[in-house]
Scaffold this motif. Structure first.
Motif, PDB file in Angstrom:
ATOM      1  N   SER A  55      67.251  80.006 -29.592  1.00  0.00           N
ATOM      2  CA  SER A  55      66.678  80.227 -28.088  1.00  0.00           C
ATOM      3  C   SER A  55      65.222  80.530 -28.057  1.00  0.00           C
ATOM      4  O   SER A  55      64.807  79.930 -27.689  1.00  0.00           O
ATOM      5  N   GLY A  58      63.724  77.205 -29.207  1.00  0.00           N
ATOM      6  CA  GLY A  58      63.845  76.296 -28.345  1.00  0.00           C
ATOM      7  C   GLY A  58      62.791  76.975 -27.049  1.00  0.00           C
ATOM      8  O   GLY A  58      62.444  75.733 -26.855  1.00  0.00           O
ATOM      9  N   LEU A 107      69.690  76.887 -29.083  1.00  0.00           N
ATOM     10  CA  LEU A 107      67.446  76.372 -29.003  1.00  0.00           C
ATOM     11  C   LEU A 107      67.898  75.357 -28.337  1.00  0.00           C
ATOM     12  O   LEU A 107      67.125  75.452 -27.729  1.00  0.00           O
ATOM     13  N   LEU A 108      69.335  74.329 -27.805  1.00  0.00           N
ATOM     14  CA  LEU A 108      68.753  73.476 -26.965  1.00  0.00           C
ATOM     15  C   LEU A 108      68.832  73.951 -25.140  1.00  0.00           C
ATOM     16  O   LEU A 108      67.692  73.915 -24.043  1.00  0.00           O
ATOM     17  N   LEU A 111      64.922  75.156 -25.149  1.00  0.00           N
ATOM     18  CA  LEU A 111      64.381  74.492 -24.641  1.00  0.00           C
ATOM     19  C   LEU A 111      64.093  74.067 -23.252  1.00  0.00           C
ATOM     20  O   LEU A 111      63.161  73.622 -22.321  1.00  0.00           O
TER      21      LEU A 111
END
Length: 129
Positions: A55, A58, A107-108, A111
């Motif tokens: 996280s 991202g 991760l996304l 982002l």
């Protein structure tokens, strides 16, 4: 600030504050969720390290990308898209069936969070002056 401008700025500031709170909760939830994730997915130390840092990674990419895009197409559009991204991928994280899927979702989500936060700060500052 005039009373009329103050009334118009209040919803923007409130919504930005709520989005920032959601962002803070999302970043902290990994530590709480780890107690359930470990027995469910049985990740090794390497996977846990990636899970906890996905996280944040991202966030860095999102802040860079979000800032650039907001200059090109406008802050409000990028903010709405960023909030949609972190909402969508937060839901994916909640239903992830494997550790790699959970890592990608984090991760996304980061982002989207990274794209939103600098814009939240800018809109709040702009609305309050």
């Amino acid at each position: 600030m005039t009373a009329e401008k103050s009334r118009a700025a209040s919803p923007t500031i409130l919504l930005c504050a709520l989005a920032a709170c959601v962002e803070g909760v999302e970043l902290q939830v990994a530590g709480v969720a780890a107690a359930g994730i470990i027995p469910e997915f049985r990740p090794d130390a390497h996977q846990l390290g990636i899970f906890f840092s996905a996280s944040t990674l991202g966030l860095c990419g999102g802040a860079l990308l979000g800032g650039r895009l907001s200059d090109l197409i406008g802050r409000k559009r990028v903010l709405v898209a960023s909030v949609a991204v972190f909402g969508l991928f937060s839901l994916w994280a909640a239903s992830a069936a494997t550790m790699p899927a959970l890592i990608w979702a984090r991760l996304l989500t980061g982002l989207g969070l990274g794209g939103a936060f600098p814009i939240l700060v800018a809109l709040t500052a702009e609305s309050s002056t």
